[in-house]
Design an enzyme around this catalytic site. Structure first.
Site, short mmCIF file in Angstrom:
data_model
loop_
_atom_site.label_atom_id
_atom_site.label_comp_id
_atom_site.label_asym_id
_atom_site.label_seq_id
_atom_site.Cartn_x
_atom_site.Cartn_y
_atom_site.Cartn_z
N PHE A 88 32.51 34.10 36.56
CA PHE A 88 32.61 32.70 36.96
C PHE A 88 33.92 32.52 37.72
CE2 PHE A 88 33.48 28.24 36.86
CZ PHE A 88 32.23 27.66 37.01
N ASP A 135 41.37 37.04 38.70
CA ASP A 135 41.23 35.62 38.42
C ASP A 135 41.70 35.42 36.97
OD1 ASP A 135 40.28 33.21 37.44
OD2 ASP A 135 38.42 33.26 38.58
N LYS A 185 43.92 25.73 35.88
CA LYS A 185 43.76 25.26 34.50
C LYS A 185 45.09 24.87 33.86
CE LYS A 185 39.29 27.29 33.37
NZ LYS A 185 38.47 26.18 32.90
C1 LIG Z 1 37.74 32.34 35.33
C2 LIG Z 1 37.52 31.05 36.05
N1 LIG Z 1 37.65 31.01 37.38
C3 LIG Z 1 37.47 29.85 38.07
C4 LIG Z 1 37.15 28.68 37.44
C5 LIG Z 1 36.98 27.41 38.25
O1 LIG Z 1 38.10 26.60 38.06
P1 LIG Z 1 38.06 25.05 38.46
O2 LIG Z 1 37.09 24.40 37.54
O3 LIG Z 1 39.48 24.56 38.26
O4 LIG Z 1 37.65 24.98 39.89
C6 LIG Z 1 36.99 28.67 36.05
C7 LIG Z 1 36.59 27.44 35.35
O5 LIG Z 1 36.12 27.43 34.23
C8 LIG Z 1 37.18 29.89 35.33
O6 LIG Z 1 37.03 29.94 34.02
#
Ligand SMILES: Cc1ncc(COP(=O)(O)O)c(C=O)c1O
Length: 400
Positions: A136, A221, A250
């Site tokens: 994700f 990420d 986050k």
């Molecule tokens: C690992 C990871 N990457 C990217 C995202 C996307 O982040 P955002 O919701 O701030 O766009 C999330 C959101 O849960 C995430 O857990």
């Protein structure tokens, strides 16, 4: 507003993008939140790994109150002292030499993809990104193209040049990297949304070695497992490796929207004015909050607390697993990202709802997994309270 008005107002005025519980939160302090009817919950969702210092931490409140009286936004046509201050703390405590600030996780991943492509263009015209199949990385089109197919439904065509491989296995990655057009491998060190999936111990080391051999960038990420959640400031530190690019968001702004792309000089130097940007990214308010968050994590011993409390929580979950063997199939985690896998989706959903009714907030992830993300400030007695609620909720489920 009364709870009913808030809930009906949500469907009247807001786009229907979230499956929401029939609860409206109105106040938070530390590990606790209160709903519109005055009910108190232990919040182990933490805004989905955002409130790492708990709600309304005094250091964040102080920083944003003071900054809001001075300067909230000016834009990046000018130099911004708070950006320098925050970027310096990030650089001094990570592998990175340079930082780009934005506003969200998906936007940080977009920035990372663009940076990797810019680097790839200068290194043999490479542009493809290899990512994990069940990952994700966000909802914008570039990040979505690197994300689990189930989130892509209805939004095609996506961005070309993305190739997915299974997570946690090195051979498929080795095969994918035979393609000389690949510029980067993009991974989560631990998969959060996919159900707290922790790869085998040497996986990231093997990936790093392979990327080096193929002169391919490694993008990590760290949105969910950065900023102390695993007991280290950044999860890659557990594995003795360094990425070329890392994304954060986050918890980065302590609840104020803030994202960042971090990179080494040799990668970052490929960007020049006009290549990438954002109006609100790096605004003084978010920067002041972020600096307060990072300094508090480092200066208040919160990395040690996350590691120690994570172990304590895990031992409690292991005994729950023993007690409810038919229902609970696995417990796993690192520091304060914890997952309880249930026998089936129905049991997991039932457990998450019962816990919530009993005053403990957790997240249902990948249908079968209860994900638990306490603040890094969590205390032993709060974990005991959470374990007692989980135990009570599972007992209720077994007699129901
Ligand atoms: C690992 C990871 N990457 C990217 C995202 C996307 O982040 P955002 O919701 O701030 O766009 C999330 C959101 O849960 C995430 O857990």
């Amino acid at each position: 507003m009364r709870k009913e008005e808030i809930i009906s107002g949500t469907s009247e005025y807001l786009m229907n993008t979230y499956g929401r519980y029939p609860i409206a939160m109105v106040r938070g302090k530390g590990a606790w939140v209160w709903d519109s009817e005055g009910k108190k919950y232990l919040d182990f969702v933490t805004g989905i790994a955002v409130n790492n210092l708990g709600h309304c931490h005094p250091s964040v409140v102080r920083a944003i109150s003071a900054q809001s009286r001075k300067l909230v936004q000016v834009c990046n046509l000018y130099h911004i002292e708070n950006q320098v201050e925050f970027a310096r703390v990030l650089v001094e405590n990570s592998f990175a030499d340079k930082v780009f600030f934005c506003n969200s996780g998906a936007e940080a991943n977009e920035g990372a993809i663009k940076l990797a492509r810019k680097w790839g263009g200068a290194n043999g015209g490479r542009y493809k990104i290899v990512h994990a199949r069940d990952s994700f990385h966000g909802r914008t089109l570039g990040a979505l193209s690197a994300t689990n197919k189930k989130y892509q439904k209805g939004f095609k065509p996506l961005v070309p040049g993305f190739k997915s491989i299974p997570y946690g296995r090195i051979e498929p990655l080795e095969r994918a990297l035979r393609d000389e057009k690949v510029c980067a491998v993009m991974l989560e060190p631990i998969q959060g949304e996919n159900g707290v999936i922790i790869p085998y111990a040497d996986y990231l080391r093997d990936v790093r070695r392979l990327c080096k051999r193929k002169n391919t960038l490694l993008i990590l990420d760290q949105l969910q497992v950065g900023l102390g959640r695993t007991g280290k400031l950044f999860a890659y530190e557990h594995y003795g490796i360094k990425p070329d690019i890392m994304t954060l968001a986050k918890a980065l702004g302590g609840g104020i929207p803030c994202g960042a792309v971090l990179a080494t000089n040799s990668v970052a130097r490929h960007l020049s004015p006009g290549n990438h940007g954002t109006t609100l990214g790096g605004n003084p308010l978010a920067m002041s909050a972020g600096t307060a968050v990072l300094k508090t994590i480092l200066e208040d011993g919160l990395l040690d607390n996350a590691a120690g409390m994570g172990e304590y929580f895990m031992s409690g979950l292991l005994s729950i697993k023993k007690e409810f063997g038919g229902l609970v199939r696995d417990v796993r985690g690192k520091g304060l990202i914890l997952g309880v896998e249930f026998a089936n989706a129905e049991a997991a959903k039932d457990a998450v709802v019962r816990c919530s009714n009993n005053g403990l907030l957790t997240i249902l992830t990948e249908q079968k997994v209860m994900r638990i993300l306490p603040p890094l400030t969590v205390k032993k007695n709060e974990i005991d309270h959470a374990l007692e609620i989980i135990r009570r909720s599972l007992k209720e489920a077994t007699v129901a």
